[in-house]
Scaffold this active site. Structure first.
Site, PDB file in Angstrom:
ATOM      1  CG  HIS A  15      -2.045  -0.903   1.173  1.00  0.00           C
ATOM      2  ND1 HIS A  15      -3.150  -0.792   1.970  1.00  0.00           N
ATOM      3  CD2 HIS A  15      -2.280  -1.987   0.390  1.00  0.00           C
ATOM      4  CE1 HIS A  15      -4.016  -1.740   1.690  1.00  0.00           C
ATOM      5  NE2 HIS A  15      -3.508  -2.490   0.735  1.00  0.00           N
ATOM      6  CE  LYS A  56       3.734   2.998  13.992  1.00  0.00           C
ATOM      7  NZ  LYS A  56       4.195   2.501  12.706  1.00  0.00           N
ATOM      8  CE1 TYR A  81      -5.243   3.813   8.884  1.00  0.00           C
ATOM      9  CE2 TYR A  81      -5.903   3.635  11.178  1.00  0.00           C
ATOM     10  CZ  TYR A  81      -5.076   3.262  10.139  1.00  0.00           C
ATOM     11  OH  TYR A  81      -4.091   2.333  10.355  1.00  0.00           O
ATOM     12  N   PRO A 136      -4.585  -0.128  18.609  1.00  0.00           N
ATOM     13  CG  PRO A 136      -6.225  -1.635  17.939  1.00  0.00           C
ATOM     14  CD  PRO A 136      -5.719  -0.898  19.123  1.00  0.00           C
ATOM     15  CE1 TYR A 150       0.059   2.611   8.184  1.00  0.00           C
ATOM     16  CE2 TYR A 150      -1.249   3.858   9.757  1.00  0.00           C
ATOM     17  CZ  TYR A 150      -1.114   2.781   8.907  1.00  0.00           C
ATOM     18  OH  TYR A 150      -2.133   1.873   8.780  1.00  0.00           O
TER      19      TYR A 150
HETATM   20  P1  FAS Z   1       1.238 -12.356  21.248  1.00  0.00           P
HETATM   21  O1  FAS Z   1       0.156 -12.148  22.260  1.00  0.00           O
HETATM   22  O2  FAS Z   1       0.911 -12.288  19.817  1.00  0.00           O
HETATM   23  O3  FAS Z   1       1.909 -13.797  21.469  1.00  0.00           O
HETATM   24  C1  FAS Z   1       2.142 -14.304  22.766  1.00  0.00           C
HETATM   25  C2  FAS Z   1       2.132 -15.813  22.669  1.00  0.00           C
HETATM   26  O4  FAS Z   1       2.498 -16.351  23.944  1.00  0.00           O
HETATM   27  C3  FAS Z   1       0.744 -16.357  22.341  1.00  0.00           C
HETATM   28  O5  FAS Z   1       0.819 -17.303  21.302  1.00  0.00           O
HETATM   29  C4  FAS Z   1       0.297 -17.018  23.647  1.00  0.00           C
HETATM   30  O6  FAS Z   1      -0.519 -18.160  23.428  1.00  0.00           O
HETATM   31  C5  FAS Z   1       1.619 -17.406  24.260  1.00  0.00           C
HETATM   32  N1  FAS Z   1       1.589 -17.518  25.727  1.00  0.00           N
HETATM   33  C6  FAS Z   1       0.985 -16.673  26.592  1.00  0.00           C
HETATM   34  N2  FAS Z   1       1.198 -17.096  27.855  1.00  0.00           N
HETATM   35  C7  FAS Z   1       1.971 -18.223  27.777  1.00  0.00           C
HETATM   36  C8  FAS Z   1       2.523 -19.131  28.728  1.00  0.00           C
HETATM   37  N3  FAS Z   1       2.336 -18.929  30.031  1.00  0.00           N
HETATM   38  N4  FAS Z   1       3.247 -20.188  28.282  1.00  0.00           N
HETATM   39  C9  FAS Z   1       3.470 -20.364  26.954  1.00  0.00           C
HETATM   40  N5  FAS Z   1       2.969 -19.554  25.994  1.00  0.00           N
HETATM   41  C10 FAS Z   1       2.226 -18.494  26.406  1.00  0.00           C
HETATM   42  N6  FAS Z   1      -1.918  -4.998  16.529  1.00  0.00           N
HETATM   43  C11 FAS Z   1      -1.963  -4.280  15.387  1.00  0.00           C
HETATM   44  O7  FAS Z   1      -0.939  -3.717  15.001  1.00  0.00           O
HETATM   45  N7  FAS Z   1      -3.142  -4.180  14.665  1.00  0.00           N
HETATM   46  C12 FAS Z   1      -4.293  -4.826  15.071  1.00  0.00           C
HETATM   47  O8  FAS Z   1      -5.330  -4.720  14.418  1.00  0.00           O
HETATM   48  C13 FAS Z   1      -4.274  -5.598  16.240  1.00  0.00           C
HETATM   49  N8  FAS Z   1      -5.398  -6.285  16.632  1.00  0.00           N
HETATM   50  C14 FAS Z   1      -5.341  -7.043  17.787  1.00  0.00           C
HETATM   51  C15 FAS Z   1      -6.466  -7.779  18.227  1.00  0.00           C
HETATM   52  C16 FAS Z   1      -6.417  -8.540  19.399  1.00  0.00           C
HETATM   53  C17 FAS Z   1      -7.646  -9.326  19.860  1.00  0.00           C
HETATM   54  C18 FAS Z   1      -5.237  -8.559  20.176  1.00  0.00           C
HETATM   55  C19 FAS Z   1      -5.188  -9.324  21.490  1.00  0.00           C
HETATM   56  C20 FAS Z   1      -4.114  -7.846  19.752  1.00  0.00           C
HETATM   57  C21 FAS Z   1      -4.156  -7.093  18.550  1.00  0.00           C
HETATM   58  N9  FAS Z   1      -3.035  -6.384  18.076  1.00  0.00           N
HETATM   59  C22 FAS Z   1      -3.054  -5.650  16.941  1.00  0.00           C
HETATM   60  C23 FAS Z   1      -1.810  -6.406  18.777  1.00  0.00           C
HETATM   61  C24 FAS Z   1      -1.099  -7.698  18.428  1.00  0.00           C
HETATM   62  O9  FAS Z   1      -0.966  -7.793  17.050  1.00  0.00           O
HETATM   63  C25 FAS Z   1       0.180  -7.724  19.196  1.00  0.00           C
HETATM   64  O10 FAS Z   1       0.861  -6.493  19.162  1.00  0.00           O
HETATM   65  C26 FAS Z   1       1.097  -8.830  18.756  1.00  0.00           C
HETATM   66  O11 FAS Z   1       0.366 -10.021  18.767  1.00  0.00           O
HETATM   67  C27 FAS Z   1       2.276  -8.849  19.723  1.00  0.00           C
HETATM   68  O12 FAS Z   1       2.983 -10.008  19.508  1.00  0.00           O
HETATM   69  P2  FAS Z   1       3.627 -10.817  20.745  1.00  0.00           P
HETATM   70  O13 FAS Z   1       4.340  -9.856  21.612  1.00  0.00           O
HETATM   71  O14 FAS Z   1       4.348 -11.955  20.135  1.00  0.00           O
HETATM   72  O15 FAS Z   1       2.393 -11.323  21.628  1.00  0.00           O
HETATM   73  C1  PHB Z   2      -5.927  -4.408  10.246  1.00  0.00           C
HETATM   74  O1  PHB Z   2      -5.972  -4.540   9.015  1.00  0.00           O
HETATM   75  O2  PHB Z   2      -6.200  -5.334  11.051  1.00  0.00           O
HETATM   76  C2  PHB Z   2      -5.503  -3.080  10.824  1.00  0.00           C
HETATM   77  C3  PHB Z   2      -4.987  -2.115   9.972  1.00  0.00           C
HETATM   78  C4  PHB Z   2      -4.580  -0.888  10.510  1.00  0.00           C
HETATM   79  C5  PHB Z   2      -4.723  -0.653  11.865  1.00  0.00           C
HETATM   80  C6  PHB Z   2      -5.245  -1.638  12.718  1.00  0.00           C
HETATM   81  C7  PHB Z   2      -5.639  -2.857  12.191  1.00  0.00           C
HETATM   82  O3  PHB Z   2      -4.341   0.546  12.390  1.00  0.00           O
END
Ligand code: FAS
Ligand code: PHB
Length: 402
Positions: free
Chosen positions: A75, A301, A205, A297, A388
Site C-alpha cells: 500500500h 504498531k 481511517y 491498534p 506510520y
Molecule cells: P502475542 O500475544 O501475539 O503472542 C504471545 C504468545 O504467547 C501467544 O501465542 C500465547 O498463546 C503465548 N503464551 C501466553 N502465555 C503463555 C505461557 N504462560 N506459556 C506459553 N505460551 C504463552 N496490533 C496491530 O498492530 N493491529 C491490530 O489490528 C491488532 N489487533 C489485535 C487484536 C487482538 C484481539 C489482540 C489481542 C491484539 C491485537 N493487536 C493488533 C496487537 C497484536 O498484534 C500484538 O501487538 C502482537 O500479537 C504482539 O505479539 P507478541 O508480543 O508476540 O504477543
Molecule cells: C488491520 O488490518 O487489522 C488493521 C490495519 C490498521 C490498523 C489496525 C488494524 O491501524
C-alpha cells in the site's frame, strides 16, 4: 522429569517469540520456543494486519518473506475521512516508503513452518510454564507437555508471552520498584473479517460523529473492518445488518468507493489500552512485545513494535551468548523504550484524533482542526507518514541532529 538445556528459552510463539527464534538461529544461537496453545490455534488467531517497512525488510533478511512478497498487499498510502470527505496521504511521495498488508496469522504460519523445516524446536501445548533462578547465570523454565514435567536449563529466558503471559509477573516480583504506565480508553473496536472483496486498495481511517471506523483488508476477496464501540459493548448486541449499516454510515462512499458486504467469517471486540512496563529485564529474564507494552491498534504498531524489540534483543544476545558479554543486557530496556514511547505517542495521537469522545465539543473541534492540518500541510502529513511506515530498526525516532 526430563532435563534439557538450550541457550535461550523463548516463552510464546507469537510474532515476538518466533521472530526472535529466527534472529537467534541466524546468529548461531540455539533456542527452544514454548507455546501454551496448539499450532492450529496460534495460526488462526486473527489480529494485526499492517507491516511497517522495516518489519518487511527484516523478514526478507531472515528468508521467511517468500509468501509475504507473493501475497502481501503493498500500500502506497492511506486515506483519512472526516466531514464526509476522504483525503489521501501518499506515503511513498512523502517519505519514500510504503506499508504491506498481510495478516499476522500468515506471518506466524510462515515463521512456524520455517522453524520446523530447519529442525528447530517449538513445544506446542506447553502448560504450567514457570520461570526460576533468574538472578543467576542458569535460569530454569519448567513446563508440562505430553503428560510429563520438563525442566529446561538455559542462559537467558525471553518472555514473549503477550499481555496475559506469565513472564511480566515474574519480572515484577523480582523488581519491586518496577514502573507501570497504564491508560484505558472509554471504547473498544468491534472487528469483523468478511468474505467481501475490497473496492479500493488502501485503508480508510474515518472520524465520524457516530464514532471511528476503519476499512482494511486481507486479500482481494477478504475485507477487515472495525467500528468504535463503547468499552463495555457486547458482540451479541450487533447483528450483521447493524454492523454493515453502521459501517456504511461512518465510511463516506463515493468516487470509486462503494461497499461490498458478505458473510462475516470472524468477529470480536478488542479493548483499547496504552500500557508500558519497565524495566524489560532483570537478571537473566527479558520481556519483549505485548508482554512489555500494549498500544491501541489505531497506529498499526503492536506487532511491529514486538518485532522491533526482538531485533534489539537478538543483537544483545549475540554479545551475551557468543561473546560472553552478559553486561550488554543492561542496555536492553533503554534501547527499546525510546521506540516504545515514540510508538505509544503515535498510537495515542492517532486514537485521540480519530475517535469520538463523548460530550466534548471543544475536543471535537481540535480533532477536526488536526485532521485538516495533516491533510493539507506537507510537514504535518510527512510526520504522520514517517511514524506510520516506521523508521529503520535500531534507529530511535528522535534523530540526532549532529
Ligand atoms: P502475542 O500475544 O501475539 O503472542 C504471545 C504468545 O504467547 C501467544 O501465542 C500465547 O498463546 C503465548 N503464551 C501466553 N502465555 C503463555 C505461557 N504462560 N506459556 C506459553 N505460551 C504463552 N496490533 C496491530 O498492530 N493491529 C491490530 O489490528 C491488532 N489487533 C489485535 C487484536 C487482538 C484481539 C489482540 C489481542 C491484539 C491485537 N493487536 C493488533 C496487537 C497484536 O498484534 C500484538 O501487538 C502482537 O500479537 C504482539 O505479539 P507478541 O508480543 O508476540 O504477543
Ligand atoms: C488491520 O488490518 O487489522 C488493521 C490495519 C490498521 C490498523 C489496525 C488494524 O491501524
Amino acid at each position: 522429569m526430563t532435563v534439557t538445556s538450550t541457550s535461550v528459552a523463548i516463552i510464546g510463539a507469537g510474532p515476538a517469540g518466533l521472530v526472535l527464534a529466527h534472529l537467534l538461529a541466524a546468529r548461531g544461537i540455539d533456542s527452544v520456543v514454548l507455546e501454551r496453545h496448539d499450532r492450529r490455534y496460534v495460526e488462526h488467531r486473527v489480529r494485526a494486519g499492517v507491516l511497517e517497512h522495516p518489519s518487511v525488510e527484516l523478514l526478507r533478511q531472515l528468508g521467511v518473506a517468500e509468501r509475504l512478497d507473493r501475497e502481501g498487499l503493498a500500500h502506497r498510502g492511506i486515506e483519512l475521512a472526516f466531514e464526509g470527505r476522504r483525503h489521501r496521504l501518499d506515503f511513498n511521495e512523502l517519505v519514500g516508503h510504503s506499508i504491506t498488508v498481510y495478516g499476522q496469522q500468515e506471518i506466524v504460519k510462515d515463521l512456524i513452518a520455517a522453524r520446523l523445516a530447519a529442525g528447530d524446536p517449538i513445544v506446542f501445548e506447553a502448560a504450567d510454564v514457570t520461570i526460576s533462578d533468574i538472578d543467576g547465570p542458569s535460569p530454569v523454565v519448567r513446563y508440562v507437555a505430553d503428560g510429563a514435567t520438563h525442566q529446561l536449563r538455559c542462559r537467558v529466558v525471553a518472555g514473549c508471552d503477550g499481555f496475559h503471559g506469565t513472564s511480566r509477573e515474574v519480572l515484577g516480583s523480582a523488581v519491586p520498584d518496577h514502573e507501570v504506565f497504564d491508560r484505558d480508553y472509554p471504547f473498544g473496536w468491534l472487528g469483523i473479517l468478511a468474505e467481501a472483496a475490497p473496492t479500493i486498495d488502501e485503508l480508510i481511517y474515518s472520524n465520524h460523529e457516530n464514532g471511528f471506523a476503519l476499512y482494511s483488508m486481507r486479500s482481494p476477496k477478504i475485507t477487515r473492518l472495525y467500528l468504535q464501540v463503547p468499552a463495555d459493548e457486547r458482540i451479541e448486541d450487533w447483528s450483521d445488518d447493524r454492523i454493515w449499516s453502521e459501517l456504511e454510515t461512518r465510511l463516506p462512499t463515493g468516487d470509486g468507493f462503494t461497499f461490498n458486504t458478505g458473510p462475516i467469517l470472524e468477529r470480536g471486540i478488542t479493548a483499547m489500552r496504552s500500557f508500558v512496563f519497565a524495566p524489560m529485564r532483570w537478571g537473566s529474564l527479558v520481556i519483549a512485545g505485548d508482554a512489555a507494552h500494549i498500544v491501541p491498534p489505531t497506529g498499526a504498531k503492536g506487532m511491529n513494535l514486538a518485532i522491533a524489540d526482538v531485533a534489539v534483543l537478538a543483537d544483545i544476545l549475540d554479545d551475551v551468548i557468543n561473546r560472553g558479554r552478559h553486561e550488554q543486557l543492561d542496555d536492553y530496556t533503554s534501547a527499546c523504550l525510546r521506540r516504545v514511547w515514540r510508538c505509544q505517542h503515535f498510537s495515542w495521537w492517532m486514537t485521540s484524533m480519530l475517535h469520538r469522545f463523548d460530550d466534548d465539543p471543544f475536543r471535537r473541534q481540535l480533532q477536526l482542526s488536526e485532521l485538516r492540518l495533516v491533510t493539507s500541510s506537507t510537514a504535518a502529513a510527512t510526520s504522520l507518514a514517517e511514524n506510520y511506515v516506521g523508521l529503520a530498526l535500531g534507529e530511535s525516532f528522535v534523530r540526532s541532529h549532529a
